[in-house]
Design an enzyme around this catalytic site. Structure first.
Site, PDB file in Angstrom:
ATOM      1  CD  GLU A 103      20.654  39.729  17.117  1.00 50.88           C
ATOM      2  OE1 GLU A 103      21.815  39.719  16.655  1.00 50.88           O
ATOM      3  OE2 GLU A 103      20.341  40.403  18.107  1.00 50.88           O
ATOM      4  CG  ASP A 104      25.354  38.879  16.626  1.00 55.23           C
ATOM      5  OD1 ASP A 104      24.259  38.856  17.241  1.00 55.23           O
ATOM      6  OD2 ASP A 104      26.255  39.690  16.911  1.00 55.23           O
ATOM      7  CG  ASP A 117      24.348  35.680  26.459  1.00 52.95           C
ATOM      8  OD1 ASP A 117      24.025  34.654  27.061  1.00 52.95           O
ATOM      9  OD2 ASP A 117      25.219  36.456  26.897  1.00 52.95           O
ATOM     10  CG  PHE A 138      32.858  36.904  24.975  1.00 56.15           C
ATOM     11  CD1 PHE A 138      31.650  37.595  25.021  1.00 56.15           C
ATOM     12  CD2 PHE A 138      33.880  37.420  24.194  1.00 56.15           C
ATOM     13  CE1 PHE A 138      31.464  38.768  24.315  1.00 56.15           C
ATOM     14  CE2 PHE A 138      33.708  38.595  23.473  1.00 56.15           C
ATOM     15  CZ  PHE A 138      32.504  39.268  23.540  1.00 56.15           C
ATOM     16  NE  ARG A 197      32.243  44.682  14.553  1.00 60.26           N
ATOM     17  CZ  ARG A 197      31.229  44.552  15.415  1.00 60.26           C
ATOM     18  NH1 ARG A 197      30.503  43.458  15.401  1.00 60.26           N
ATOM     19  NH2 ARG A 197      30.949  45.496  16.277  1.00 60.26           N
TER      20      ARG A 197
HETATM   21  P1  5GP Z   1      21.425  39.086  24.560  1.00 61.85           P
HETATM   22  O1  5GP Z   1      20.597  40.341  24.603  1.00 61.85           O
HETATM   23  O2  5GP Z   1      20.713  37.928  23.891  1.00 61.85           O
HETATM   24  O3  5GP Z   1      21.950  38.713  25.929  1.00 61.85           O
HETATM   25  O4  5GP Z   1      22.745  39.396  23.768  1.00 61.85           O
HETATM   26  C1  5GP Z   1      22.741  39.583  22.413  1.00 61.85           C
HETATM   27  C2  5GP Z   1      23.887  40.417  21.957  1.00 61.85           C
HETATM   28  O5  5GP Z   1      24.970  40.431  22.898  1.00 61.85           O
HETATM   29  C3  5GP Z   1      24.444  39.851  20.675  1.00 61.85           C
HETATM   30  O6  5GP Z   1      23.765  40.342  19.544  1.00 61.85           O
HETATM   31  C4  5GP Z   1      25.892  40.279  20.766  1.00 61.85           C
HETATM   32  O7  5GP Z   1      26.049  41.586  20.297  1.00 61.85           O
HETATM   33  C5  5GP Z   1      26.199  40.258  22.249  1.00 61.85           C
HETATM   34  N1  5GP Z   1      26.774  38.965  22.656  1.00 61.85           N
HETATM   35  C6  5GP Z   1      26.217  38.023  23.446  1.00 61.85           C
HETATM   36  N2  5GP Z   1      27.036  36.980  23.594  1.00 61.85           N
HETATM   37  C7  5GP Z   1      28.151  37.256  22.886  1.00 61.85           C
HETATM   38  C8  5GP Z   1      29.382  36.550  22.644  1.00 61.85           C
HETATM   39  O8  5GP Z   1      29.650  35.429  23.102  1.00 61.85           O
HETATM   40  N3  5GP Z   1      30.285  37.189  21.837  1.00 61.85           N
HETATM   41  C9  5GP Z   1      30.076  38.409  21.300  1.00 61.85           C
HETATM   42  N4  5GP Z   1      31.027  38.915  20.540  1.00 61.85           N
HETATM   43  N5  5GP Z   1      28.936  39.100  21.500  1.00 61.85           N
HETATM   44  C10 5GP Z   1      27.986  38.529  22.281  1.00 61.85           C
END
Ligand code: 5GP
Length: 196
Positions: A102-103, A106, A155, A168
């Site tokens: 995973e990238d 959050d 962010f 990206r």
């Molecule tokens: P979660 O479900 O854990 O809240 O969010 C995961 C997804 O939200 C990540 O895979 C990504 O696509 C997006 N995301 C969350 N935080 C960021 C951020 O700081 N930057 C970007 N570009 N995407 C984020």
């Protein structure tokens, strides 16, 4: 959108060299932990692409790779936790040692959904490798087995991570200037589901 990508970045959080070093170390650790096992890397599109290709090359083991694409709904700088599968895996995970790549984690809601989806498909094991983990209270209890960097709750874009499909291709992780996403949100439709 200016011609200069870097001009939209307020601060570089993790530079190219630091990314390279950390990915190499993660690759070494995974090589050690998965020796002799049937490793399948599952990259979550699109954000994990850069990390996935670099990590795969840092793992000195035979392995297979597959991808999954997830769509999340809601404002693009936040995760709503409401997700659906846009592209499923090509191959079965039955009996495989799965490592989800995973990238960024959050809230952890996206990952929770992915893990729930995979669990019913009878893999031998499932672990998670996240490049970035936001330092904050998470509503869901989620375990990330391999973490690249813990970052502040801001962010970020670059190295696969986007804002509205841009940035990206930045070779580092940076914090996007606030006026960039405010001006884009004024000019573009938000709340539409779309590939991440
Ligand atoms: P979660 O479900 O854990 O809240 O969010 C995961 C997804 O939200 C990540 O895979 C990504 O696509 C997006 N995301 C969350 N935080 C960021 C951020 O700081 N930057 C970007 N570009 N995407 C984020």
């Amino acid at each position: 959108m200016g011609a200069d990508l870097d001009a939209d970045i307020e601060e570089v959080l993790i530079d190219q060299q630091a990314l390279q070093r950390r990915v190499a170390a993660l690759g070494e650790q995974i090589t050690h932990d998965y020796a002799g096992r049937d490793l399948l890397l599952i990259g979550i599109l699109k954000g994990a692409i850069m990390f996935m290709v670099d990590l795969a090359r840092a793992i000195r083991l035979p392995l297979a790779i597959d991808f999954m694409a997830i769509s999340s709904y809601g404002a693009s700088t936040r995760s709503s936790g409401v997700v659906r599968i846009l592209k499923d895996l090509d191959e079965s995970v039955d009996g495989k040692d799965v490592l989800v790549v995973e990238d960024i984690i959050d809230t952890g809601l996206t990952l929770k959904y992915i893990l729930r989806t995979l669990a019913v498909r009878r893999p031998a094991s499932v672990k998670v490798c996240g490049l970035l983990l936001k330092q904050k209270a998470r509503p869901v209890n989620i375990e990330v087995d391999y973490v690249g960097f813990v970052i502040p709750d801001r962010f970020v874009v670059g190295y696969g991570l986007d804002y509205a499909e841009r940035y990206r291709n930045l070779p580092y992780i940076g914090v996007l200037k606030r006026e960039r996403y405010i001006s884009m949100e004024d000019g573009e439709a938000e709340g539409e589901p779309g590939p991440r």
